[in-house]
Design a protein around this motif. Structure first.
Motif, short mmCIF file in Angstrom:
data_model
loop_
_atom_site.label_atom_id
_atom_site.label_comp_id
_atom_site.label_asym_id
_atom_site.label_seq_id
_atom_site.Cartn_x
_atom_site.Cartn_y
_atom_site.Cartn_z
N ILE A 186 -0.98 -8.71 -1.82
CA ILE A 186 -1.39 -9.97 -1.20
C ILE A 186 -1.79 -9.71 0.25
N HIS A 187 -1.01 -8.87 0.94
CA HIS A 187 -1.30 -8.55 2.33
C HIS A 187 -2.49 -7.59 2.47
N LEU A 188 -2.57 -6.59 1.60
CA LEU A 188 -3.65 -5.60 1.71
C LEU A 188 -5.01 -6.18 1.37
N SER A 189 -5.04 -7.02 0.33
CA SER A 189 -6.34 -7.55 -0.11
C SER A 189 -6.72 -8.86 0.56
N GLY A 190 -5.72 -9.57 1.12
CA GLY A 190 -6.01 -10.82 1.83
C GLY A 190 -6.73 -11.83 0.95
N SER A 191 -7.89 -12.29 1.41
CA SER A 191 -8.66 -13.29 0.66
C SER A 191 -9.26 -12.72 -0.62
N GLN A 192 -9.23 -11.39 -0.76
CA GLN A 192 -9.78 -10.76 -1.95
C GLN A 192 -8.72 -10.56 -3.05
N PHE A 193 -7.53 -11.10 -2.84
CA PHE A 193 -6.47 -10.92 -3.84
C PHE A 193 -6.89 -11.46 -5.20
N ASN A 194 -7.54 -12.63 -5.21
CA ASN A 194 -7.98 -13.22 -6.48
C ASN A 194 -9.16 -12.48 -7.09
N VAL A 195 -9.79 -11.59 -6.32
CA VAL A 195 -10.95 -10.84 -6.81
C VAL A 195 -10.52 -9.48 -7.38
N TRP A 196 -9.86 -8.68 -6.55
CA TRP A 196 -9.46 -7.34 -7.01
C TRP A 196 -8.00 -6.99 -6.71
N GLY A 197 -7.40 -7.66 -5.73
CA GLY A 197 -6.03 -7.30 -5.34
C GLY A 197 -5.02 -7.43 -6.46
N TRP A 198 -5.18 -8.44 -7.32
CA TRP A 198 -4.23 -8.67 -8.40
C TRP A 198 -4.29 -7.59 -9.46
N ARG A 199 -5.41 -6.88 -9.54
CA ARG A 199 -5.61 -5.89 -10.60
C ARG A 199 -4.80 -4.60 -10.38
N ILE A 200 -4.65 -4.19 -9.14
CA ILE A 200 -4.06 -2.89 -8.84
C ILE A 200 -2.64 -2.73 -9.38
N PRO A 201 -1.74 -3.73 -9.21
CA PRO A 201 -0.40 -3.56 -9.77
C PRO A 201 -0.39 -3.32 -11.28
N PHE A 202 -1.34 -3.95 -11.99
CA PHE A 202 -1.42 -3.72 -13.44
C PHE A 202 -1.91 -2.31 -13.74
N ILE A 203 -2.92 -1.86 -13.03
CA ILE A 203 -3.49 -0.54 -13.27
C ILE A 203 -2.48 0.56 -12.98
N LEU A 204 -1.64 0.34 -11.98
CA LEU A 204 -0.63 1.34 -11.62
C LEU A 204 0.44 1.52 -12.70
N SER A 205 0.45 0.65 -13.69
CA SER A 205 1.41 0.77 -14.78
C SER A 205 1.31 2.12 -15.48
N ILE A 206 0.10 2.65 -15.56
CA ILE A 206 -0.09 3.91 -16.28
C ILE A 206 0.65 5.06 -15.58
N VAL A 207 0.74 4.99 -14.25
CA VAL A 207 1.48 6.02 -13.51
C VAL A 207 2.96 5.93 -13.83
N LEU A 208 3.48 4.70 -13.87
CA LEU A 208 4.89 4.50 -14.19
C LEU A 208 5.22 4.96 -15.60
N VAL A 209 4.29 4.74 -16.53
CA VAL A 209 4.50 5.15 -17.92
C VAL A 209 4.63 6.66 -18.02
N ILE A 210 3.80 7.39 -17.30
CA ILE A 210 3.86 8.86 -17.33
C ILE A 210 5.22 9.34 -16.82
N ILE A 211 5.73 8.70 -15.76
CA ILE A 211 7.05 9.06 -15.23
C ILE A 211 8.13 8.76 -16.26
N GLY A 212 8.05 7.58 -16.88
CA GLY A 212 9.03 7.19 -17.88
C GLY A 212 9.05 8.10 -19.09
N LEU A 213 7.88 8.52 -19.54
CA LEU A 213 7.79 9.43 -20.68
C LEU A 213 8.44 10.78 -20.37
#
Length: 447
Positions: A186-213
């Motif tokens: 929310i802070h990094l993307s500012g007014s662009q949160f509704n455009v692209w900022g919201w996507r990054i936390p979801f995309i980072l899931s793949i990194v967490l999955v690799i760690i979990g596996l």
């Protein structure tokens, strides 16, 4: 005759055993945290921005209901996931099944972060979002039972409440991580949160999955299941068998969770919509408050799991349910005051009575099912609550607020869930002192 200990049949070396106990607890907690990170992230976005991105043609109230409906569908899929993965968990093992559920959840979340919105593909956007939400629900539905059993079946007889509470910490860890990620972007993307900022936390899931596996692949199968498999004591149709043998336990497990799960999703999901829409408070402030509450739960969940080993599961659970009932009106009173301090305290304090139930809950439910049906029975009973409690809770709260114009009806709804849970927990057996090693031998060795 000396009855064999299932752990000793797998590992004779004390050092190796202790290592496996640690690995099992860590693997269960980390994997569950990743699953809940994805699940809670969706809930936060459903409250904040999904109505605008995927249901833009609806009025604000209908848009919120539509977004929370997709949120509910994830819960509706959880009992199905529990049945599917419970079957395989009792047939092929806890470890293999947990790897599959982790992959399903992580890939679904990553795709949500990459998918187009309503502006790009029209009605197909909410349809695709719904499909991915169902996949999330299937993954979480199969995850919980395996994680709890992985930790509990490796742990000490006298510390089952504590060991089973470690995977429960995946909830506050997932909530904490998802809240932090939302706050950061929310802070990094500012007014662009509704455009692209919201996507990054979801995309980072793949990194967490690799760690979990990586972590989960290092853990051995639980000794109870390994020996059940060795002795060919595996149920052919575990889901059908557990419904035949333990229908009462399945139903009671679902109703026991009403006072824990329904208020919880009001506390951490609906409150964001209520806080921004009704109280006109800053969304970042509300997310930060849930983050602090999640941080507190990292300590309170295992604490109450540990206390349940001392005083009994049922007693610990009843105290939590009673406190939830008593807090229903003060909670909204503090929110409606509009005071930032009181609102902050209400959100943080609300998770304490929840944790008093959630800490001992895993052992309370799992101990009521036999080893060869435990994955299926515990998972299905636990996840059925998703349909009657967690899933509809934000929808019911939004409806009650819209219909009656105040939070009073929501407080009465929370009280009703507590009363039902108190009745259910009084009917469920407290097996805190039960020797499941002896039970294992009686069931699998006939001695």
């Amino acid at each position: 005759m000396i009855m064999p200990n299932p752990i000793e049949l797998v590992i004779q070396n004390e050092k190796e055993y202790r290592s496996q106990v640690r690995k099992a607890a860590i693997a269960s907690t980390v994997g569950t945290a990743i699953e809940w990170y994805d699940f809670f992230l969706y809930g936060t976005m459903a409250a904040l921005i999904f109505p605008k991105l995927f249901f833009p043609k609806s009025d604000p109230y209908v848009g919120v209901l539509e977004a929370f409906t997709t949120f509910f569908l994830g819960f509706a899929a959880r009992p199905i996931g529990a049945a599917i993965f419970g079957h395989f968990g009792d047939r092929i093992g806890r470890k293999a099944t947990l790897i599959i559920t982790l992959l399903l959840m992580g890939i679904s979340s990553t795709v949500i972060g990459l998918m187009p919105t309503h502006d790009s593909i029209g009605v197909w956007a909410p349809v695709l979002l719904t499909v991915l939400r169902v996949c999330q629900g299937l993954g979480v539905g199969g995850e919980w039972g395996g994680s709890v059993l992985m930790s509990m079946e490796w742990g000490s007889q006298k510390r089952r409440g504590l060991m089973a509470s470690w995977p429960q910490m995946g909830v506050p860890l997932g909530l904490l991580l998802s809240s932090l990620m939302v706050t950061i972007f929310i802070h990094l993307s500012g007014s662009q949160f509704n455009v692209w900022g919201w996507r990054i936390p979801f995309i980072l899931s793949i990194v967490l999955v690799i760690i979990g596996l990586f972590i989960r692949l290092s853990v051995l199968e639980t000794p109870f299941f390994a020996n059940a498999l060795k002795e060919k004591r595996i149920a052919r149709q575990p889901v059908l068998e557990v419904f035949k043998q333990n229908p009462k336990e399945i139903i009671l497990s679902a109703f026991v969770r009403l006072s824990e799960q329904a208020p919880f999703y009001i506390f951490i999901t609906f409150v964001i919509s209520y806080g921004t829409g009704t109280l006109h408070m800053d969304r970042g402030f509300l997310v930060n408050a849930t983050t602090v509450g999640a941080l507190l739960s990292l300590f309170s969940v295992p604490l109450f799991g540990h206390l349940s080993d001392r005083i009994g599961r049922k007693k610990m659970y009843i105290w939590g349910s009673v406190l939830t009932l008593l807090f229903a009106f003060p909670y909204f009173g503090m929110l409606n005051s509009g005071s930032p301090i009181l609102v902050f305290l209400a959100i943080v304090i609300s998770l304490i009575p929840h944790d008093m139930q959630y800490g001992p809950q895993a052992a309370l439910i799992a101990e009521n099912f036999p080893t060869h049906l435990r994955y299926s029975g515990a998972s299905i009973g636990y996840q059925l609550a998703s349909i009657i409690a967690g899933g509809p809770a934000p929808l019911i709260a939004a409806y009650l607020l819209h219909t009656f114009g105040s939070s009073t009806a929501i407080s009465w709804y929370m009280i009703a869930t507590s009363v039902i849970s108190l009745i259910a927990v009084s009917m469920l057996k407290d097996r805190t002192r039960t020797d499941i090693v002896k039970e294992f031998n009686e069931n699998h060795f006939g001695i």
